[in-house]
Design an enzyme around this catalytic site. Sequence first.
Site, PDB file in Angstrom:
ATOM      1  N   ASP A   1       0.262   3.831   1.944  1.00 36.41           N
ATOM      2  CA  ASP A   1      -0.462   4.424   3.240  1.00 36.41           C
ATOM      3  C   ASP A   1      -1.111   5.566   2.854  1.00 36.41           C
ATOM      4  O   ASP A   1      -1.752   5.073   2.235  1.00 36.41           O
ATOM      5  CB  ASP A   1       0.570   4.590   3.791  1.00 36.41           C
ATOM      6  CG  ASP A   1       0.502   4.896   6.037  1.00 36.41           C
ATOM      7  OD1 ASP A   1      -0.994   4.856   5.818  1.00 36.41           O
ATOM      8  OD2 ASP A   1       0.842   3.486   6.569  1.00 36.41           O
TER       9      ASP A   1
ATOM     10  N   ASP B   1       1.229  -0.505   0.292  1.00 30.99           N
ATOM     11  CA  ASP B   1      -0.236  -0.177  -0.017  1.00 30.99           C
ATOM     12  C   ASP B   1       1.194   1.047  -0.212  1.00 30.99           C
ATOM     13  O   ASP B   1       2.060   1.135   0.458  1.00 30.99           O
ATOM     14  CB  ASP B   1      -0.978  -0.119   1.256  1.00 30.99           C
ATOM     15  CG  ASP B   1      -0.207  -0.348   2.246  1.00 30.99           C
ATOM     16  OD1 ASP B   1       0.202  -1.531   2.939  1.00 30.99           O
ATOM     17  OD2 ASP B   1       0.840   1.003   2.884  1.00 30.99           O
TER      18      ASP B   1
HETATM   19  N1  ADE Z   1       2.396  -3.140   6.952  1.00 33.83           N
HETATM   20  C1  ADE Z   1       1.671  -3.314   5.919  1.00 33.83           C
HETATM   21  N2  ADE Z   1       1.637  -1.714   5.364  1.00 33.83           N
HETATM   22  C2  ADE Z   1       2.025  -0.714   6.612  1.00 33.83           C
HETATM   23  C3  ADE Z   1       2.280   0.554   6.619  1.00 33.83           C
HETATM   24  N3  ADE Z   1       1.169   1.639   5.983  1.00 33.83           N
HETATM   25  N4  ADE Z   1       2.890   0.648   8.129  1.00 33.83           N
HETATM   26  C4  ADE Z   1       3.058  -0.289   8.071  1.00 33.83           C
HETATM   27  N5  ADE Z   1       3.447  -1.519   8.529  1.00 33.83           N
HETATM   28  C5  ADE Z   1       2.585  -2.192   7.321  1.00 33.83           C
END
Ligand code: ADE
Length: 299
Positions: free
Chosen positions: A237, A235
């Site tokens: 985030d 992702d």
């Molecule tokens: N693991 C997978 N995506 C993550 C994220 N955005 N922040 C922290 N750990 C993760």
Amino acid sequence: QLPHTFDKQVPLAVIGGTGLYDLPNLKPVARVTVSTPWGFPSAPITISVTDQGYPVAFLARHGQHHDLLPSDVPSRANIAALKKLGVKAIIAFSAVGSLQQEIRPRDFVVPTQVIDRTKGIRPSTFFEKGFVAHAMFGEPFDLTLNQIISDSLPSSGFLEGFDTEHTPLLHTKKHTNKNEDLTVICMEGPQFSTRAELKLYRTWGGSVINMSVLPEAKLAREAEIAYQMICMSTDYDSWNENEEPVTVETVVGNLKANLANACKVAAHLIDIVSAELVSGEKKLGTSLEGSMKYSVSTS
Ligand code: ADE
């Protein structure tokens, strides 16, 4: 029912993160429950043998049913249990968020650096109760293992594509334009980060973010085990305002889609790294032997 013991040393281990709970393309020969002075590991450890005859230990970091929060992973027991089995090198998989546009969800990243944003609540040393030791950690991953992995996987074409536009890439320091470090930010969780935090991490040079590389990498170093993480980007985030903010659904969806690639990478590397461990040519896993002797400052 698999045997609960395995009477040979197992030089290589794979730690599976979220979404990777076994190595389905290998033949399991034993499932061992290892007790350590730091308790039991996250799950029983499965020992499998590859077609070329190399044994490999597999441990699911978050438990076989994903019932351990990142802050509750018994990392000391995990590393101690692998050490007890004779492990000299660990390839650790982890789901990560991407902090850089060019690292797209479903790409793989072999990081070279770590920034610690955990909250100091995870036991992160084997040395306590009267022993003081300071392991070297300037290079948090094993350089030889990093090089073997980077050299044995092409940056593109190895990973299976999902559609015509998206063929996942493998990002390594060697493959970056300027031979730049790839940095994983390790945060405490379990909540994801704020947008302001993510923007800050980008100014720090963060490439990806997870909740799992620490204290695992530190403990492997103290146990004199060569350790390299392979990150699976799931992702963007929420720093990237052009993309949907991260949800568990996105993470799990991308991981599921990418499981075949993770297994392919693992299977490919297991034979190559095992052959290296047997030949001893690059001193993989043995160059750290005895290093902690010089790190103890207690008389
Ligand atoms: N693991 C997978 N995506 C993550 C994220 N955005 N922040 C922290 N750990 C993760």
